[in-house]
Design an enzyme around this catalytic site. Structure first.
Site, PDB file in Angstrom:
ATOM      1  N   HIS A 190       0.845  -1.216   0.000  1.00 25.38           N
ATOM      2  CA  HIS A 190       0.000   0.000   0.000  1.00 25.38           C
ATOM      3  C   HIS A 190       0.860   1.238   0.000  1.00 25.38           C
ATOM      4  CE1 HIS A 190      -3.350   2.666   1.309  1.00 25.38           C
ATOM      5  NE2 HIS A 190      -4.094   1.726   0.760  1.00 25.38           N
ATOM      6  N   PHE A 191       1.336   1.734  -0.976  1.00 22.49           N
ATOM      7  CA  PHE A 191       1.400   1.237  -2.338  1.00 22.49           C
ATOM      8  C   PHE A 191       2.870   1.152  -2.732  1.00 22.49           C
ATOM      9  CE2 PHE A 191      -2.577   3.718  -2.065  1.00 22.49           C
ATOM     10  CZ  PHE A 191      -3.501   2.762  -2.409  1.00 22.49           C
TER      11      PHE A 191
END
Length: 145
Positions: free
Chosen positions: A51-52
């Site tokens: 993420h991410f």
């Protein structure tokens, strides 16, 4: 700055453990009313792997979880709830204002609005450098011993 509770003392109160214990220390505590706790966000957090990739952002749900953990500490430091466990009963009016990224120091404020029996409501705000990152209203339930 004097810490009201250290990470070890926090773990004596709430059941959360690595990798989902998000309170590093407690700055201020007014039992039954309000708490301010701190979460230091580092690039070593497990959730940043997905993420991410290349653009690490703390998931909003984990910011809310951090606020809930601060609330659990506040609730469980209140005499009537010692030795019990606090649970999220509901989340209302959640708003995310800015990203939380590695290197941020998140201040978690949780203020109880009302309690009736074992159910209550609270306002919660997460800030980074004095700016709101997220806010919501929690309904919480305190389990039996």
């Amino acid at each position: 700055m004097t810490k009201v509770l250290t990470a070890v003392e926090v773990m004596e109160l709430i059941p959360n453990r690595y990798p989902i214990c998000y309170i590093d220390y407690v700055d201020e505590l007014e039992p039954g009313k309000k708490i301010i706790a701190t979460k230091n966000v580092t690039i070593n957090e497990d959730f940043f792997q997905g993420h991410f990739p290349g653009n690490p952002v703390m998931p909003g749900v984990l910011i809310l979880e951090s606020l809930a953990q601060a609330g659990s500490i506040l609730i469980l430091k209140s005499e009537e709830f010692l030795g019990r466990t606090a649970y999220i009963g509901g989340i209302n009016k959640a708003k995310f204002r800015q990203k939380v990224v590695p290197g941020d120091v998140v201040k978690l404020s949780f203020e109880i609005i009302k309690i009736k029996g074992s159910v209550g409501t609270a306002n919660a705000i997460a800030t980074v450098e004095g700016k709101k990152a997220a806010e919501c209203e929690f309904t919480f339930i305190v389990g039996q011993q």
